[in-house]
Scaffold this motif. Structure first.
Motif, PDB file in Angstrom:
ATOM      1  N   LEU A   1     -13.429  15.376 -72.705  1.00 17.97           N
ATOM      2  CA  LEU A   1     -14.103  14.669 -73.391  1.00 17.97           C
ATOM      3  C   LEU A   1     -15.525  14.252 -72.983  1.00 17.97           C
ATOM      4  O   LEU A   1     -16.440  14.302 -73.585  1.00 17.97           O
ATOM      5  N   ASN A   2     -15.511  13.778 -71.709  1.00 16.47           N
ATOM      6  CA  ASN A   2     -16.701  13.255 -71.261  1.00 16.47           C
ATOM      7  C   ASN A   2     -17.958  14.507 -71.057  1.00 16.47           C
ATOM      8  O   ASN A   2     -19.014  14.203 -71.041  1.00 16.47           O
ATOM      9  N   LEU A   3     -17.382  15.694 -70.855  1.00 20.41           N
ATOM     10  CA  LEU A   3     -18.410  16.856 -70.723  1.00 20.41           C
ATOM     11  C   LEU A   3     -18.465  17.380 -72.485  1.00 20.41           C
ATOM     12  O   LEU A   3     -19.697  17.549 -72.685  1.00 20.41           O
ATOM     13  N   ALA A   4     -17.657  17.315 -73.296  1.00 18.14           N
ATOM     14  CA  ALA A   4     -17.681  17.660 -74.358  1.00 18.14           C
ATOM     15  C   ALA A   4     -18.614  17.065 -75.401  1.00 18.14           C
ATOM     16  O   ALA A   4     -19.610  17.412 -76.043  1.00 18.14           O
ATOM     17  N   VAL A   5     -18.293  15.777 -75.303  1.00 17.98           N
ATOM     18  CA  VAL A   5     -19.030  14.825 -76.270  1.00 17.98           C
ATOM     19  C   VAL A   5     -20.493  14.552 -76.102  1.00 17.98           C
ATOM     20  O   VAL A   5     -21.403  14.902 -76.942  1.00 17.98           O
ATOM     21  N   PRO A   6     -21.097  14.637 -74.723  1.00 12.87           N
ATOM     22  CA  PRO A   6     -22.507  14.413 -74.783  1.00 12.87           C
ATOM     23  C   PRO A   6     -23.218  15.620 -74.962  1.00 12.87           C
ATOM     24  O   PRO A   6     -24.333  15.591 -75.232  1.00 12.87           O
ATOM     25  N   LEU A   7     -22.447  16.850 -74.440  1.00 16.51           N
ATOM     26  CA  LEU A   7     -23.066  18.044 -74.686  1.00 16.51           C
ATOM     27  C   LEU A   7     -23.087  18.283 -76.294  1.00 16.51           C
ATOM     28  O   LEU A   7     -24.403  19.043 -76.725  1.00 16.51           O
ATOM     29  N   LEU A   8     -22.147  17.902 -76.974  1.00 17.87           N
ATOM     30  CA  LEU A   8     -22.081  18.152 -78.443  1.00 17.87           C
ATOM     31  C   LEU A   8     -23.266  17.214 -78.944  1.00 17.87           C
ATOM     32  O   LEU A   8     -24.078  17.808 -79.993  1.00 17.87           O
ATOM     33  N   THR A   9     -23.431  16.095 -78.649  1.00 16.90           N
ATOM     34  CA  THR A   9     -24.628  15.161 -79.231  1.00 16.90           C
ATOM     35  C   THR A   9     -25.873  15.650 -78.926  1.00 16.90           C
ATOM     36  O   THR A   9     -26.719  15.918 -79.603  1.00 16.90           O
ATOM     37  N   GLY A  10     -26.069  16.081 -77.711  1.00 16.10           N
ATOM     38  CA  GLY A  10     -27.557  16.693 -77.100  1.00 16.10           C
ATOM     39  C   GLY A  10     -27.636  18.044 -77.726  1.00 16.10           C
ATOM     40  O   GLY A  10     -28.826  18.308 -78.301  1.00 16.10           O
ATOM     41  N   GLY A  11     -26.586  18.713 -77.963  1.00 17.56           N
ATOM     42  CA  GLY A  11     -26.711  20.075 -78.599  1.00 17.56           C
ATOM     43  C   GLY A  11     -27.198  19.704 -80.019  1.00 17.56           C
ATOM     44  O   GLY A  11     -28.208  20.646 -80.494  1.00 17.56           O
ATOM     45  N   VAL A  12     -26.780  18.926 -80.923  1.00 15.38           N
ATOM     46  CA  VAL A  12     -27.181  18.724 -82.081  1.00 15.38           C
ATOM     47  C   VAL A  12     -28.563  18.298 -82.223  1.00 15.38           C
ATOM     48  O   VAL A  12     -29.453  18.577 -83.140  1.00 15.38           O
ATOM     49  N   ILE A  13     -29.046  17.267 -81.398  1.00 18.88           N
ATOM     50  CA  ILE A  13     -30.353  16.893 -81.470  1.00 18.88           C
ATOM     51  C   ILE A  13     -31.600  17.931 -80.915  1.00 18.88           C
ATOM     52  O   ILE A  13     -32.558  18.264 -81.520  1.00 18.88           O
ATOM     53  N   LEU A  14     -31.262  18.834 -79.950  1.00 18.78           N
ATOM     54  CA  LEU A  14     -31.983  19.738 -79.346  1.00 18.78           C
ATOM     55  C   LEU A  14     -32.034  20.920 -80.339  1.00 18.78           C
ATOM     56  O   LEU A  14     -32.849  21.742 -80.196  1.00 18.78           O
ATOM     57  N   ALA A  15     -30.876  21.212 -81.122  1.00 15.10           N
ATOM     58  CA  ALA A  15     -31.004  22.538 -81.806  1.00 15.10           C
ATOM     59  C   ALA A  15     -31.261  22.395 -83.145  1.00 15.10           C
ATOM     60  O   ALA A  15     -31.676  23.430 -83.835  1.00 15.10           O
TER      61      ALA A  15
END
Length: 315
Positions: A175-189
């Motif tokens: 979760l510590n990997l998936a959650v921040p990557l998902l948040t950042g991915g939404v913003i950057l994409a």
């Protein structure tokens, strides 16, 4: 960066576009790049090349501004920044909670945890301020280091508290990997051309930020004064309730905004509710049921809208 390096970088960025789109619009994209980088320094040319590359990736993945997915991400991006900013502020409350053993720790890992937890809210709040003023280039630049700090949060915590190593942290690592990557991915994409100054959404952004802080504070309070039903982790299911409300909002109100809100809160839902599902607790079952029922209602309503919008075929 020399002019030759800049041209090579642009060619690399253009290759990320679909071949047909590149053949039709390659000259136009090159002209826009040349105009945007006229008189710019190396960092400016690098940034514009990454913008061109991002545009190509969005075309390949169907996240362009002319697609529904891209429009939903554009709605979700400012709210995702708000959720992350509010959540990072709420994390500071844990550092100063009674009985916390990280803050007074004189060890290097303990100090790094403190520094990390202090820098994250500063970066996310700065990104939130940039979003509210329409400075999305700055906001996205701040999201990258904020996401990296979030990724190293758990390793630093494990180094500061070695006793936690053997206590079942494997789901937390994922979760510590998936959650921040998902948040950042939404913003950057999110498509850049749909991201302006969200004047009409300032109230929603402020409300989502406050909600994230409030839920974090409620979870902290429940650790020391647990409610009778479900124990200390009961309030983690509140994020599932937020997602359910977002899904149901799309039934009768602004569907695009509701979908964006659901995407924005999804990382928080995963962070808080996944630990409730394995092993499945009563609170986790309630949270799962909330999400499933609200999703089913939203999908059913969307199907009915599409059926009504589709004209009957002539036999």
């Amino acid at each position: 960066m020399t002019q030759q390096d800049s041209s090579r970088l642009l060619r690399w960025a253009l290759r990320l576009h679909p071949a047909a789109y590149r053949a039709e619009h390659g000259a136009e994209l090159s002209a826009i790049y040349a105009q945007a980088t006229h008189g710019a320094g190396p960092l400016g040319r690098l940034r514009e090349a990454f913008d061109v590359a991002g545009h190509g990736l969005r075309r390949r993945t169907g996240l362009g501004s002319d697609r529904m997915a891209g429009q939903v991400l554009a709605q979700a991006a400012p709210l995702a920044v708000a959720v992350a900013a509010g959540g990072s502020v709420a994390n500071l409350l844990w550092l100063f909670a009674p009985g916390n053993k990280i803050l007074p720790s004189p060890s290097l890992p303990g100090v790094l945890v403190l520094v990390n937890q202090g820098l994250m809210p500063l970066l996310w709040l700065a990104a939130l301020a940039a979003v509210c003023t329409g400075r999305w280039t700055l906001a996205r630049a701040l999201v990258v280091p904020a996401t990296l700090l979030r990724l190293v949060d758990l390793p630093l915590l494990l180094a500061a508290l070695p006793a936690v190593h053997g206590s079942g942290v494997h789901p937390s690592v994922v979760l510590n990997l998936a959650v921040p990557l998902l948040t950042g991915g939404v913003i950057l994409a999110a498509p850049r051309d749909l991201l302006g100054s969200p004047r009409s959404r300032h109230g929603a952004i402020a409300g989502v930020t406050a909600l994230a802080v409030l839920l974090g504070a409620v979870q902290l309070f429940n650790v020391f004064h647990p409610v009778p039903l479900g124990g200390p982790r009961t309030t983690q299911a509140l994020w599932a309730g937020v997602l359910a409300v977002a899904l149901l909002l799309g039934v009768r109100r602004d569907r695009l905004f509701a979908a964006g809100l659901a995407v924005a809160v999804l990382p928080g839902v995963l962070q808080c509710t996944v630990p409730l599902l394995y092993p499945l607790s009563p609170v986790g079952a309630v949270a799962l049921l909330l999400v499933l029922v609200s999703s089913a209602v939203a999908l059913f309503r969307a199907h009915r809208r599409r059926a009504r919008a589709t004209p009957p075929s002539v036999a």
